[in-house]
Scaffold this motif. Structure first.
Motif: not given
Length: 484
Positions: A183-202
């Motif tokens: 789902h992520h990769i199909n958007s125009a701007v991709v949150y790629d999580a290439c360093t780590a998977s972030t959460d809301s608080a962070t």
């Protein structure tokens, strides 16, 4: 991530080969081909691809978790085939699956009508994006599904042949989709999580944290510009991080409009079907569209986010969002102050004062026409009104036409009833997305009212058109519109 499944590396190719050969003996599976040292391939269904000169898409499915959702997959297949014939599907995965099946996505696709074959290609590195067999599989397919897993691997295919191959499927009228990472990769701007998977608080504490990284320029699907997808949305409390993503996209100029739309889909069957006209219809669990339409008050490295009045649309099963003609009301607002978001992020009373956005003016469920609105291309957008709704205007000349654009879901009935002043005679038409008349009301005489109803056989965009027949003037007509 795929629910109840993990991925294995290329070391499992021998196991995949043995399983596939066993199934092939029963006539269900063609033998997999080791197209490259790190690529594993398993094909289910027909051994030959379908041949056809044209397709009726594009169509897309965006899922909250990795599993294929049959309801939206079936809609995509029907949209691509136009209801006739069958398609070939290619599933792209970043690592192999374990569990009761090595091809869980293709197992679902092969159970749907209109699928000739489904090929799973496990593509584990950027270099594999130039693999000849994988690119052939994709280019011969009419639908490409990205499995759940690690979207950073998918983002690494940017600049490879595989990026162009996927784009070619959309260009020929096919489709794309995916769940979770897919789902992520199909958007125009991709949150790629290439360093780590972030959460809301962070992400809210520091929207420039090292875990918040993006890839742009991967895919640009029709009507889906300036979007940032997110998954597992409510269960993993990802509204906060989507707000941070949207703020970053606006602040850093990652979008083309100066605005950014986060699209969060819940897991457990949540899936958006996006048709070629830009209308998204939700199946299953909730989805949210989060708009940032101004610069953040504070978005700098090392400091918490401050952003006022995100506009949030909450979709439930069967509801729609028009990404081509994006609504200007129907949202609720939430803000973030020094990294702390408002309470009740996932629910709110929708704003119904449209303030004239999208063509025309009005308050609540009313809209006054704004010219030019003499064609489907210039229609006043009333998709964001609350219903029952009222539109008003006048027949300014003997050839005036006033078009209003709205959306209906399959099985939903629109009823339009117009009160016409004595100064002129006007006729009422109801049209589909292509501008073809579905039904009409043509009562004779100045001041004669007009009324019609239409039940949609498919979800999409429709138009109500009031046309001058004789006479004109500034006297106001009023049309009430209901959906049931």
């Amino acid at each position: 991530m795929r629910p109840a499944l993990s991925r294995l590396g290329s070391a499992r190719s021998a196991t995949l080969l043995a399983l596939a050969l066993t199934a092939a003996g029963a006539g269900a599976v063609a033998a997999p081909q080791a197209a490259h040292a790190s690529v594993t391939r398993i094909r289910l269904g027909g051994s030959s691809d379908v041949s056809r000169t044209s397709w009726s898409g594009p169509a897309f499915t965006f899922n909250g978790d990795g599993a294929v959702v049959p309801a939206t997959a079936a809609k995509a297949i029907a949209a691509i085939t136009g209801g006739s014939g069958s398609i070939d599907v290619t599933v792209l995965a970043d690592s192999a699956a374990t569990g009761s099946s090595q091809t869980p996505e293709c197992d679902v696709f092969m159970g749907l009508s209109g699928v000739n074959s489904c090929t799973t290609d496990v593509v584990t590195s950027a270099a594999d994006g130039n693999n000849a067999q994988v690119n052939t599989d994709v280019r011969n397919a009419e639908f490409v599904y990205f499995a759940g897993g690690n979207q950073c691997v998918y983002a690494s295919w940017k600049g490879t042949s595989l990026q162009s191959s996927v784009q070619s499927v959309i260009a020929k009228g096919g489709g794309s989709g995916g769940g979770s990472a897919g789902h992520h990769i199909n958007s125009a701007v991709v949150y790629d999580a290439c360093t780590a998977s972030t959460d809301s608080a962070t992400a809210l504490a520091d929207p420039y944290d090292s875990s918040v990284t993006f890839t742009t320029g991967m895919f640009a699907w029709p009507n889906y510009a300036d979007t940032i997808n997110d998954s597992h949305f409510v269960t993993r409390d990802r509204m906060g991080r989507t707000m941070a993503f949207v703020a970053r996209a606006v602040k850093d100029g990652l979008t083309t409009s100066g605005k950014a739309w986060g699209v969060g889909v819940e897991q457990g069957g949540g899936s958006l079907f996006l048709d070629k006209n830009g209308l998204a219809t939700l199946s299953g669990s909730d989805a949210y569209v989060v708009l940032g339409d101004h610069q953040p008050e504070q978005a700098v490295s090392g400091r918490p986010l401050t952003y006022s009045n995100f506009k949030i649309w909450h979709l439930t099963a069967g509801q729609t969002f028009d990404f081509k003609n994006r609504p200007s009301c129907g949202y609720y607002t939430r803000s973030v102050s020094n990294g702390t978001p408002d309470a009740n992020l996932y629910s709110g009373a929708p704003v119904t004062d449209c303030g004239g956005g999208g063509g025309g003016t009005g308050t609540g469920s009313s809209r006054t026409e704004t010219e030019p609105n003499d064609s489907t291309g210039t229609a006043n957008d009333i998709t964001g009104l609350s219903y029952p709704a009222t539109v008003t205007g006048s027949m300014k000349s003997g050839s005036d036409r006033d078009y209003y654009r709205l959306s209906l879901t399959s099985g939903q009935t629109a009823t339009v009833t117009c009160t016409i002043p004595a100064a002129y005679d006007a006729d009422l038409y109801f049209m589909n997305a292509g501008g073809s008349t579905l039904t009409r009301s043509v009562n004779n005489g100045k001041g004669a009212g007009e009324s019609l109803s239409w039940t949609a056989t498919s979800s999409g965009t429709y138009y109500a058109d009031l046309e001058a027949y004789s006479g004109s003037g500034s006297a106001t007509y009023s049309c009430g519109i209901t959906k049931s």
